[in-house]
Design a protein around this motif. Structure first.
Motif, PDB file in Angstrom:
ATOM      1  N   LEU A  53     -87.491 -90.116  25.709  1.00 39.80           N
ATOM      2  CA  LEU A  53     -87.314 -91.405  26.189  1.00 39.80           C
ATOM      3  C   LEU A  53     -87.305 -91.511  27.900  1.00 39.80           C
ATOM      4  O   LEU A  53     -86.534 -90.742  28.142  1.00 39.80           O
ATOM      5  CB  LEU A  53     -86.329 -92.196  25.647  1.00 39.80           C
ATOM      6  CG  LEU A  53     -86.345 -91.990  23.998  1.00 39.80           C
ATOM      7  CD1 LEU A  53     -85.000 -92.747  23.359  1.00 39.80           C
ATOM      8  CD2 LEU A  53     -87.583 -92.909  23.455  1.00 39.80           C
ATOM      9  N   PRO A  54     -87.626 -92.530  28.375  1.00 38.88           N
ATOM     10  CA  PRO A  54     -87.270 -92.558  29.669  1.00 38.88           C
ATOM     11  C   PRO A  54     -85.743 -92.849  29.968  1.00 38.88           C
ATOM     12  O   PRO A  54     -84.854 -92.834  29.088  1.00 38.88           O
ATOM     13  CB  PRO A  54     -87.729 -94.055  29.906  1.00 38.88           C
ATOM     14  CG  PRO A  54     -88.681 -94.365  29.061  1.00 38.88           C
ATOM     15  CD  PRO A  54     -88.246 -93.540  27.986  1.00 38.88           C
ATOM     16  N   PRO A  59     -76.581 -82.728  24.244  1.00 37.70           N
ATOM     17  CA  PRO A  59     -77.992 -82.936  23.331  1.00 37.70           C
ATOM     18  C   PRO A  59     -78.618 -84.419  23.747  1.00 37.70           C
ATOM     19  O   PRO A  59     -79.893 -84.477  23.485  1.00 37.70           O
ATOM     20  CB  PRO A  59     -77.431 -82.677  21.866  1.00 37.70           C
ATOM     21  CG  PRO A  59     -76.107 -81.720  22.011  1.00 37.70           C
ATOM     22  CD  PRO A  59     -75.669 -82.280  23.470  1.00 37.70           C
ATOM     23  N   TRP A  60     -77.695 -85.275  23.773  1.00 34.93           N
ATOM     24  CA  TRP A  60     -78.168 -86.852  23.867  1.00 34.93           C
ATOM     25  C   TRP A  60     -79.201 -86.858  25.048  1.00 34.93           C
ATOM     26  O   TRP A  60     -80.037 -87.609  25.234  1.00 34.93           O
ATOM     27  CB  TRP A  60     -77.095 -87.690  24.006  1.00 34.93           C
ATOM     28  CG  TRP A  60     -76.604 -87.941  22.569  1.00 34.93           C
ATOM     29  CD1 TRP A  60     -76.652 -87.299  21.476  1.00 34.93           C
ATOM     30  CD2 TRP A  60     -75.809 -89.356  22.191  1.00 34.93           C
ATOM     31  NE1 TRP A  60     -76.177 -87.921  20.415  1.00 34.93           N
ATOM     32  CE2 TRP A  60     -75.275 -89.081  20.933  1.00 34.93           C
ATOM     33  CE3 TRP A  60     -75.196 -90.331  22.993  1.00 34.93           C
ATOM     34  CZ2 TRP A  60     -74.507 -90.049  20.295  1.00 34.93           C
ATOM     35  CZ3 TRP A  60     -74.396 -91.083  22.244  1.00 34.93           C
ATOM     36  CH2 TRP A  60     -74.293 -91.125  20.885  1.00 34.93           C
ATOM     37  N   VAL A  61     -78.823 -86.017  26.142  1.00 34.00           N
ATOM     38  CA  VAL A  61     -79.443 -86.123  27.289  1.00 34.00           C
ATOM     39  C   VAL A  61     -80.574 -84.775  27.143  1.00 34.00           C
ATOM     40  O   VAL A  61     -81.986 -85.261  27.455  1.00 34.00           O
ATOM     41  CB  VAL A  61     -78.536 -85.650  28.695  1.00 34.00           C
ATOM     42  CG1 VAL A  61     -79.695 -85.504  29.923  1.00 34.00           C
ATOM     43  CG2 VAL A  61     -77.749 -86.948  28.754  1.00 34.00           C
ATOM     44  N   MET A  62     -80.441 -83.881  26.852  1.00 32.83           N
ATOM     45  CA  MET A  62     -81.264 -82.778  27.049  1.00 32.83           C
ATOM     46  C   MET A  62     -82.508 -82.722  25.913  1.00 32.83           C
ATOM     47  O   MET A  62     -83.751 -82.665  26.350  1.00 32.83           O
ATOM     48  CB  MET A  62     -80.680 -81.288  26.705  1.00 32.83           C
ATOM     49  CG  MET A  62     -81.421 -80.222  26.735  1.00 32.83           C
ATOM     50  SD  MET A  62     -80.681 -78.584  26.368  1.00 32.83           S
ATOM     51  CE  MET A  62     -80.127 -78.915  24.556  1.00 32.83           C
ATOM     52  N   ALA A  94     -83.644 -87.399  26.321  1.00 33.97           N
ATOM     53  CA  ALA A  94     -84.165 -87.889  27.702  1.00 33.97           C
ATOM     54  C   ALA A  94     -85.303 -87.179  28.474  1.00 33.97           C
ATOM     55  O   ALA A  94     -85.335 -85.976  28.502  1.00 33.97           O
ATOM     56  CB  ALA A  94     -83.005 -88.173  28.494  1.00 33.97           C
ATOM     57  N   ASP A  95     -86.144 -87.758  28.847  1.00 34.11           N
ATOM     58  CA  ASP A  95     -87.184 -87.238  29.617  1.00 34.11           C
ATOM     59  C   ASP A  95     -86.785 -87.430  31.207  1.00 34.11           C
ATOM     60  O   ASP A  95     -87.055 -88.429  31.945  1.00 34.11           O
ATOM     61  CB  ASP A  95     -88.496 -88.362  29.716  1.00 34.11           C
ATOM     62  CG  ASP A  95     -89.637 -87.504  30.352  1.00 34.11           C
ATOM     63  OD1 ASP A  95     -89.476 -86.718  30.958  1.00 34.11           O
ATOM     64  OD2 ASP A  95     -90.721 -88.242  30.256  1.00 34.11           O
TER      65      ASP A  95
END
Length: 295
Positions: free
Chosen positions: A83-84, A152-155, A158-159
């Motif tokens: 996701l952006p 994890p929520w970022v890696m 997230a794009d």
């Protein structure tokens, strides 16, 4: 218009603060706050379409981020692409509020849900205890954390190659100056790639009064004397409101804007009638266009 001298105002009357002998302030206004909700089983999908959690990125400075994730990303992680990413900076004139202040929490939650984006909201150090550029330093540190974290929520979701910097009021100012720092060292921040800036009612100032400042001088929500005091507390010691942090339209600030223009980032600036900062925002837009920024 003629220059107006700095008014003599009370910290308590203007900002609901008590000025302490050590230079700190006691903030008397307690804004509603909202706790993070990181547990997927805490709410039903119907009542909570997003999750949020707080992550410390610098214990000594007490810098942390609140990460917002659409619940749909967890439920469809096998089929959903990344996701952006929106990196958000809260408002408060550099001296009040927090990433957990309810109005900013709700805004970030709404963006995560409605835009299907990962939102990282920064808890940065406040003035006058930590004057500018401390908040900009914290924003830069957060961006370095994002590019290399194993959270994890970022890696996982997230794009980082599709990142937008966004902020409201003082946070809009921060989005710009954080962008200037990235624009001056693009290779240093890879694989994080900024695609644009979203400046929501950005907080700018200056010594010479603008028309909207004069018209809204006695605004009941935020008076002109209160904004002057915010800048007095936030700017480096001895600086006036024509410092580039407050007035990016001065020569040095205008030169910084050229860096963003050369990279071709898209920039959105929002403002509204009745806001005493409106003419400052319009002035910045006109300056940015001349420097090649895509508005």
């Amino acid at each position: 218009m003629s220059e107006t001298p700095k008014p003599s105002v009370s910290y308590n009357d203007s900002l609901k603060m008590v000025h302490n002998p050590d230079g700190s302030v006691t903030r008397l206004t307690l804004f509603p706050i909202t706790s993070a909700s990181p547990n997927p089983d805490q709410y039903t999908t119907h009542t909570s379409p997003f999750l949020s959690k707080d992550i410390t990125i610098n214990t000594q400075k007490n810098i942390w981020v609140r990460v917002f994730l659409p619940r749909q990303a967890l439920e469809n992680n096998a089929t959903t692409s990344k996701l952006p990413l929106i990196v958000y900076f809260h408002g408060g004139g550099f001296i009040t509020c927090s990433a957990n202040t309810s109005v900013f929490h709700d805004l970030c939650a709404g963006m995560a849900t409605d835009l299907s984006a990962v939102v990282v909201s920064l808890e940065y150090r406040l003035a006058p205890e930590y004057r500018l550029p401390a908040a900009y330093d914290d924003a830069e540190e957060a961006l370095h954390w994002i590019k290399s974290t194993d959270e994890p929520w970022v890696m996982k979701y997230a794009d980082t190659s599709c990142c937008f910097l966004m902020g409201s009021s003082a946070g809009g100012n921060m989005a710009y100056f954080a962008g200037v720092r990235v624009a001056g060292a693009v290779e240093e921040f890879k694989p994080l790639r900024i695609k644009g800036l979203i400046m929501h009612h950005p907080f700018f100032g200056g010594m010479k009064r603008s028309g909207s400042e004069v018209r809204s001088e006695n605004d009941t929500i935020l008076s002109l004397s209160a904004t002057d005091l915010m800048w007095e507390l936030a700017l480096p010691e001895g600086a006036d409101r024509d410092h580039e942090y407050s007035n990016p339209m001065v020569e040095k600030g205008a030169e910084q804007c050229e860096k963003i223009g050369r990279l071709g980032w898209k920039v959105l600036v929002t403002g509204c009638e009745g806001d005493l900062l409106l003419d400052r925002q319009k002035e910045w837009v006109e300056m940015a266009k001349k420097k090649g920024v895509a508005i």
